[in-house]
Design an enzyme around this catalytic site. Structure first.
Site, PDB file in Angstrom:
ATOM      1  N   ASP A   1       0.914  -1.215   0.101  1.00  0.00           N
ATOM      2  CA  ASP A   1      -0.061  -0.116   0.161  1.00  0.00           C
ATOM      3  C   ASP A   1       0.826   1.322   0.171  1.00  0.00           C
ATOM      4  OD1 ASP A   1      -3.024  -0.913   0.961  1.00  0.00           O
ATOM      5  OD2 ASP A   1      -1.373  -2.213   1.785  1.00  0.00           O
TER       6      ASP A   1
ATOM      7  N   THR B   1      -6.949  -4.839  -0.117  1.00  0.00           N
ATOM      8  CA  THR B   1      -5.758  -4.911   0.742  1.00  0.00           C
ATOM      9  C   THR B   1      -5.946  -6.221   1.655  1.00  0.00           C
ATOM     10  OG1 THR B   1      -5.137  -2.682   1.067  1.00  0.00           O
ATOM     11  CG2 THR B   1      -4.342  -4.124   2.545  1.00  0.00           C
TER      12      THR B   1
END
Length: 349
Positions: free
Chosen positions: A102, A169
């Site tokens: 990320d 995610t």
């Protein structure tokens, strides 16, 4: 003796003026020719006038940003360098995770776009540390498939860019790679106009510009009477109940991760033959960087993404969207919205 002055005859004045006009024409036409050659030959694009943004240039840079961020996402996952941390909890109580993928993707994507368009407002999912800037730039080249999109200048202060450096995610940490995307969406005056959705692990990239073109298309047919509905894996139950009451007990429900993946499931993406849906429904709070890119893609192809009440979603102001969403293409969207609203009113009696 008085100094002698220089006098031009009327003919000399005319010749002088013609030479001046010719020089100006040469300079101006040379500038235009140079700009034209840059685009036709695939070289760098000339910079846009101050105070404006060329949407074609922003589209090209957004594609590069999504692909560049995606390379970081893929590298981190394949090297198993996730470094998973707790980010907080969603409103539904689910734990949000944060990985190195990320953060590294976010840094690449943010600074590439920020360096290319320093005056544009850029909203991104992850925190950007000013002390950890990324030296990355766009060479202003326009890819071959984007050259056919017409240039369009818009005021710089009307543009808002939304970056999702790693969509899905949770699935990324579970190694469910097919759900993962990187996305860039851009809005003008709050309306979505540019969308880029990139799948890092397959290398597939979908892009579109409203009234400009796209490298993706809708499927040839959709089931409007009994649509297959794609919903979030994390709270499929809520939407499943809503869908079954609205469209019948035989309705197919497809739980999936990632808003980018769900939008692609509505389109003609060969690698997603097993995950094709007719309608995408999300019933709870969602962030605008999750949906701006997909909204623009659908809009460019004649589809719609609205609130559950059928209103357009604005991409200005806060980063959260409170009113849920319903997305479709080549289906009577208004009829879908009305079915949902009738059910909602009935359930409140």
């Amino acid at each position: 003796m008085a100094p002698m002055g220089i006098r031009l005859s009327p003919l000399g004045v005319a010749v002088f003026c013609l030479l001046g006009l010719g020089l100006l024409y040469h300079l101006y036409s040379g500038f235009l020719a140079g700009r034209f050659a840059f685009f036709m030959l695939g070289g760098p694009a000339a910079e846009s006038p101050a105070g404006s943004v060329d949407l074609r240039e922003l589209l090209a840079a957004s594609v590069l940003a999504a692909v560049t961020g995606g390379a970081e996402v893929k590298r981190v996952r394949e090297a198993n360098l996730l470094n998973v941390k707790a980010k907080g909890k969603t409103r539904e109580g689910a734990e949000e995770k944060l990985t190195s993928g990320d953060l590294l993707s976010n840094r690449k994507m943010y600074y590439l776009l920020k360096n290319a368009f320093p005056g544009v407002q850029i909203n991104t999912e992850e925190h950007v540390d000013a002390d950890d800037q990324e030296t990355i730039s766009w060479d202003r080249s326009i890819p071959e498939d984007i050259k056919r999109v017409d240039s369009k200048l818009v005021p710089l202060d009307s543009v808002t860019v939304w970056i999702d450096p790693l969509d899905a995610t949770q699935e990324y940490t579970e190694d469910l790679r097919h759900y993962v995307t990187t996305m860039v969406g851009a809005a003008v005056d709050g309306k979505p106009v540019i969308g880029v959705i990139h799948k890092p692990f397959s290398g597939y990239t979908a892009w579109a510009m409203v009234d400009g073109g796209s490298n993706i298309k809708a499927r040839t047919s959709y089931n409007e009477q009994m649509p297959a509905i794609i919903v979030s894996r994390s709270h499929a139950g809520t939407v499943k109940q809503l869908a079954l009451k609205t469209f019948g007990n035989k309705t197919v429900i497809i739980p999936a991760g990632g808003a980018g993946y769900k939008v692609l499931s509505l389109l003609d993406v060969p690698e997603m033959d097993q995950g094709k849906a007719d309608v995408y429904i999300h019933a709870t709070y969602i962030k605008k960087w999750d949906i701006c890119a997909g909204n623009a893609v659908l809009k460019a192809l004649g589809g719609q993404m609205t609130t559950l009440a059928g209103n357009e979603i604005s991409y200005t102001g806060s980063d959260g969207h409170e009113e849920g969403l319903i997305a479709s293409i080549k289906i009577n969207h208004r009829a879908l919205v009305e079915k949902l609203s009738v059910l909602e009113k009935t359930s409140q009696k």
